[in-house]
Design a protein around this motif. Structure first.
Motif, mmCIF file in Angstrom:
data_model
loop_
_atom_site.group_PDB
_atom_site.id
_atom_site.type_symbol
_atom_site.label_atom_id
_atom_site.label_comp_id
_atom_site.label_asym_id
_atom_site.label_seq_id
_atom_site.Cartn_x
_atom_site.Cartn_y
_atom_site.Cartn_z
ATOM 1 N N THR A 11 0.815 -1.233 0.000
ATOM 2 C CA THR A 11 0.000 0.000 0.000
ATOM 3 C C THR A 11 0.841 1.273 0.000
ATOM 4 O O THR A 11 0.317 2.363 -0.152
ATOM 5 N N GLU A 12 2.160 1.135 0.190
ATOM 6 C CA GLU A 12 2.990 2.343 0.277
ATOM 7 C C GLU A 12 4.124 2.318 -0.744
ATOM 8 O O GLU A 12 4.520 1.267 -1.227
ATOM 9 N N VAL A 13 4.623 3.522 -1.048
ATOM 10 C CA VAL A 13 5.742 3.666 -1.979
ATOM 11 C C VAL A 13 6.768 4.633 -1.385
ATOM 12 O O VAL A 13 6.390 5.669 -0.823
ATOM 13 N N ILE A 14 8.047 4.288 -1.463
ATOM 14 C CA ILE A 14 9.109 5.198 -1.017
ATOM 15 C C ILE A 14 9.544 6.037 -2.216
ATOM 16 O O ILE A 14 9.993 5.493 -3.224
ATOM 17 N N GLY A 15 9.371 7.360 -2.088
ATOM 18 C CA GLY A 15 9.697 8.249 -3.202
ATOM 19 C C GLY A 15 11.149 8.693 -3.172
ATOM 20 O O GLY A 15 11.851 8.494 -2.179
ATOM 21 N N PHE A 16 11.589 9.308 -4.272
ATOM 22 C CA PHE A 16 12.971 9.790 -4.361
ATOM 23 C C PHE A 16 13.160 11.070 -3.552
ATOM 24 O O PHE A 16 14.276 11.428 -3.185
ATOM 25 N N ASP A 17 12.042 11.743 -3.274
ATOM 26 C CA ASP A 17 12.120 13.063 -2.646
ATOM 27 C C ASP A 17 12.183 12.990 -1.124
ATOM 28 O O ASP A 17 12.556 13.950 -0.478
ATOM 29 N N GLU A 18 11.830 11.857 -0.538
ATOM 30 C CA GLU A 18 11.806 11.809 0.933
ATOM 31 C C GLU A 18 13.117 11.299 1.519
ATOM 32 O O GLU A 18 13.927 10.687 0.823
ATOM 33 N N SER A 19 13.319 11.592 2.818
ATOM 34 C CA SER A 19 14.527 11.140 3.502
ATOM 35 C C SER A 19 14.548 9.612 3.516
ATOM 36 O O SER A 19 13.664 8.976 4.092
ATOM 37 N N PRO A 20 15.548 8.998 2.886
ATOM 38 C CA PRO A 20 15.568 7.547 2.689
ATOM 39 C C PRO A 20 15.382 6.751 3.979
ATOM 40 O O PRO A 20 14.483 5.908 4.077
ATOM 41 N N THR A 21 16.225 7.042 4.980
ATOM 42 C CA THR A 21 16.174 6.262 6.214
ATOM 43 C C THR A 21 14.818 6.406 6.900
ATOM 44 O O THR A 21 14.179 5.414 7.249
ATOM 45 N N ALA A 22 14.379 7.647 7.047
ATOM 46 C CA ALA A 22 13.084 7.892 7.697
ATOM 47 C C ALA A 22 11.973 7.165 6.942
ATOM 48 O O ALA A 22 11.165 6.443 7.541
ATOM 49 N N ALA A 23 11.965 7.320 5.621
ATOM 50 C CA ALA A 23 10.911 6.704 4.808
ATOM 51 C C ALA A 23 10.942 5.184 4.960
ATOM 52 O O ALA A 23 9.901 4.547 5.133
ATOM 53 N N TYR A 24 12.148 4.625 4.915
ATOM 54 C CA TYR A 24 12.261 3.162 5.006
ATOM 55 C C TYR A 24 11.727 2.662 6.348
ATOM 56 O O TYR A 24 11.019 1.659 6.426
ATOM 57 N N LYS A 25 12.050 3.409 7.416
ATOM 58 C CA LYS A 25 11.602 2.983 8.757
ATOM 59 C C LYS A 25 10.088 3.147 8.915
ATOM 60 O O LYS A 25 9.434 2.346 9.574
ATOM 61 N N LYS A 26 9.537 4.190 8.291
ATOM 62 C CA LYS A 26 8.113 4.509 8.471
ATOM 63 C C LYS A 26 7.217 3.624 7.597
ATOM 64 O O LYS A 26 6.237 3.057 8.084
ATOM 65 N N LYS A 27 7.565 3.500 6.355
ATOM 66 C CA LYS A 27 6.670 2.836 5.399
ATOM 67 C C LYS A 27 6.845 1.317 5.395
ATOM 68 O O LYS A 27 7.364 0.731 4.440
ATOM 69 N N LYS A 28 6.341 0.704 6.444
ATOM 70 C CA LYS A 28 6.502 -0.748 6.622
ATOM 71 C C LYS A 28 5.826 -1.548 5.524
ATOM 72 O O LYS A 28 6.210 -2.665 5.226
ATOM 73 N N ASP A 29 4.778 -0.964 4.914
ATOM 74 C CA ASP A 29 4.076 -1.705 3.875
ATOM 75 C C ASP A 29 4.436 -1.203 2.468
ATOM 76 O O ASP A 29 3.667 -1.346 1.529
ATOM 77 N N SER A 30 5.621 -0.615 2.360
ATOM 78 C CA SER A 30 6.065 -0.174 1.030
ATOM 79 C C SER A 30 6.606 -1.375 0.254
ATOM 80 O O SER A 30 7.067 -2.356 0.837
#
Lengths: 339, 339
Positions: B64-83
Motif C-alpha cells: 500500500t505504500e511507496v518510497i519516493g525519491f524526494d523523501e529522507s531515505p532512512t526515515a521513509a524506510y523505517k516509516k513505510k513498513k508496507d512499502s
C-alpha cells in the motif's frame, strides 16, 4: 610587462616553447609585453639569430640545468639552482618579471611557487585552477585541480574567493556563481569535508554560492566556478579527458567499420574536428596557480606551439588585470574560521 | 531461485518494471527463476490477467505504500513498513527470496540492505559496485560508487576483496587485476586515504594489486576492478556520464549545423547509436550492493524495460553464483588492520 618563460619545460621543449613565444611576440595585441627566456644557450642563440626583428622585446638567459618529469619535484627544484624553471621563478621574485610560464613538472612548479614566490599573506594553500568550456558557450573555472590532495573546509572557502577574483579580473564575469563539487545537489549530500564547506560557503556574504553541483554538471554552465579538493579535481578532470578519448575513439571505430560509415565519417569529419577543438585544453591556455606572490601559468606538459601561445596570452591578461593584488585584498577581507 | 522485485521503485514504475519482469519470465534462459512481485494491487492484478501463462512462476504481494525519491531515505524506510521496497527486503530476510531488485531510491535501498538484511559478518561497510564496459571489449567493476562518502583504508581493502569475489563469481574473471583510483599512477601519489590503502593493498597476498590508476584509465581495460571511496566513485561515474552527454551533444550540434553535416549525420547515425548502446548502463544491468546477507541489485532510477530485464538477468547470475557465501568466506579469511 615581462613574462618569464621556462623554455626547457614540457615534452616538446625547447622548440614548441620557442615557436609559441615567436607567435606571441609577432601578435600586435601583445606589443606591450617583453619575454624573458630561460633555457639552454644553443637554443636561445638559434632563436635570436632567426628572429632578430623580435629581439628588442626579448631577453635571453642561458641556463645549464633542466628539471625532468621523472625526478622528485621538490628535490630537483632545490638541487638544480641553474635550471630554466628555478631561474624563471627567481626572476619573478626579483621583480624582473611578472609571471612564470612553464610546461614543466607540475610538482616542481608548485615547489617553486611556494618556496620562491611564497604564499600570499593569509592564503592557506595555493590552488591550481583550470578553465574549461561550457555547453552554453561560456567557461567554468575548476579548482583545486591537484595542488592539495587533502583539504580542509577553510581551503575550499579560499578556493572560492580566489576563483571569484580570477573570473572577475581575468574573464570579466561579475559576481560569478560558485558551486561546490559533491555527490548530490542537496545540501545534506557530501562527505565530511564538503558538508562543512557547504555550510561555510553558504554563510559567506561576498560569494554568490549556488550550492552543491554533481560531476555531470561540470560543463553545464550552471555556475562559473566549481570548488573541490585537489584529489577530486584531478579525478573529475582526468575522468572527463578519458571519457572524451573513449567516446571519440568508439565513434571513429564504428564509423569506419562500414562503407556507409566510411562515407559518413568523411563527411562528418569537420564536425569531429570542431568538437575536438572545442574540447581542446590547448585553446584555453594553461592552468593558473592562484595564491602566490606573482603570476604562474602551468601549460600542459604536452603543449605545442598553440598551447604555449595561449598560455602566454593568458599570462598577459593575468598581469594586466593585476590579479595577485585582487586576490590579496579579497583574502585579507574575508575571515575564515579555524579548521 | 526467487527474485524479489520492487515494482513501485523508479521513474517509470510500475509499467516499465512489470514489462521487464515479463521479458525475463518469457526468456528460456531463466526458467529456473520465480519472481516475487511487490506493488500496488491494481497493477499486479492487471499483470496477472494479461500474463496468465507466466503466473505459475510469479507470486504477487499487494503493498500500500511507496518510497519516493524526494523523501529522507532512512526515515521513509523505517516509516513505510508496507512499502514495496521494505516488503521485498523482508522477503529476502525471511528466506522467501534470494535477491532484491529495485530501481527505487538508492538511499532507501542502502538502509534496507543494512537495517533488514544486515552487513555480512566481518564486513566493515557494504559497497555499491558498477560494471562498466572497457575499450578492450571487457568490463570493469568500479566500487564504491556512493554508499560510503567517507572511507578508511580498511574499507577500501574490503572493497577490493568483494570486487574480486564479484568478478570471479559473476563475470568469471579469474584472479582479477585490482587497481586503486588516485591522482597519479606512482605509488607515492594520492591523498592520505589512498596512500595508506596503497600500502595495505600491496601487502595483501590474495589480491592481484596492480597499483594506482588515474581516472582517465577507467575504461582502458588495464584492470578488472577499480577501488575508491564512494565520493570519488560518484564523481568519476557522473563525470563520465556528463562528458558523454556533452561530447555526443556537441557532435550532433556541429553535424547538423551544415547541410554537408546533415548528410554526414544521417549516414553516421548508426555509428552514434552503436556507441550510445556500448556506453549505455542499461545494457549492463544494475549496480550490485556487496557485503550484506542477501542479494541486492540497484537498477538505475530511470530504468526502462530493458534495464529491468538486465538487472533481473544479473540478479539471476548473482544467485546462481552464490556470491554472498563467497564474499563471506574471503572476508573472514582476510585480516584487516584496525583503521
Amino acid at each position: 610587462m615581462r613574462l618569464a618563460v621556462d623554455v626547457m619545460g614540457g615534452d616538446h621543449a625547447p622548440d614548441a616553447i620557442l615557436d609559441g613565444c615567436k607567435q606571441f611576440l609577432e601578435s600586435d595585441s601583445f606589443s606591450d609585453a617583453e619575454l624573458l627566456l630561460f633555457g639552454e644557450e644553443a637554443a636561445l642563440k638559434r632563436f635570436a639569430e632567426e628572429n632578430t626583428a623580435l629581439m628588442n622585446r626579448v631577453h635571453t638567459v642561458a641556463t645549464t640545468e633542466v628539471i625532468g618529469f621523472d625526478e622528485s619535484p621538490t628535490a630537483a627544484y632545490k638541487k638544480k639552482k641553474d635550471s630554466s624553471m628555478v631561474r624563471a621563478f627567481e626572476s619573478v621574485k626579483a621583480g624582473e618579471a611578472d609571471c612564470v610560464v612553464s610546461a614543466g613538472s607540475t610538482g616542481a612548479l608548485l615547489t617553486g611557487a611556494t618556496l620562491t614566490l611564497r604564499r600570499q599573506k593569509g592564503v592557506k594553500r595555493p590552488a591550481i585552477a583550470t578553465l574549461l568550456p561550457t555547453t552554453t558557450g561560456g567557461c567554468v573555472l575548476l579548482l583545486d585541480c591537484g595542488a592539495n590532495t587533502d583539504c580542509k573546509p577553510g581551503y575550499l572557502q579560499q578556493f572560492a574567493i580566489m576563483g571569484k577574483a580570477y573570473m572577475e579580473k581575468v574573464t570579466g564575469i561579475e559576481n560569478p556563481k560558485i558551486a561546490l563539487l559533491s555527490n548530490g545537489t542537496e545540501a545534506e549530500k557530501g562527505n565530511a569535508l564538503t558538508k562543512e564547506a557547504h555550510e561555510r560557503l553558504s554563510a559567506m556574504p561576498d560569494i554568490q554560492f549556488v550550492g552543491n553541483a554533481e560531476a555531470r554538471e561540470l560543463m553545464s554552465g550552471n555556475f562559473d566556478v566549481l570548488v573541490c579538493d585537489g584529489f577530486d579535481g584531478n579525478v573529475l578532470l582526468k575522468g572527463f579527458e578519458g571519457a572524451a578519448k573513449v567516446i571519440l575513439g568508439l565513434l571513429k571505430e564504428s564509423l569506419y567499420s562500414s562503407i556507409r560509415g566510411k562515407i559518413g565519417g568523411l563527411i562528418a569529419k569537420p564536425a569531429f574536428s570542431t568538437v575536438r577543438k572545442k574540447l581542446d585544453y590547448k585553446e584555453y591556455g594553461g592552468a593558473p596557480l592562484l595564491g602566490v606572490n606573482g603570476g604562474v601559468i602551468k601549460a600542459h606538459g604536452s603543449s605545442d606551439r598553440r598551447a604555449i601561445y595561449n598560455a602566454l596570452r593568458q599570462a598577459h591578461t593575468w598581469v594586466k588585470s593585476d590579479l595577485v593584488t585582487a586576490i590579496g585584498e579579497s583574502i585579507s577581507n574575508t575571515e575564515i574560521a579555524e579548521d
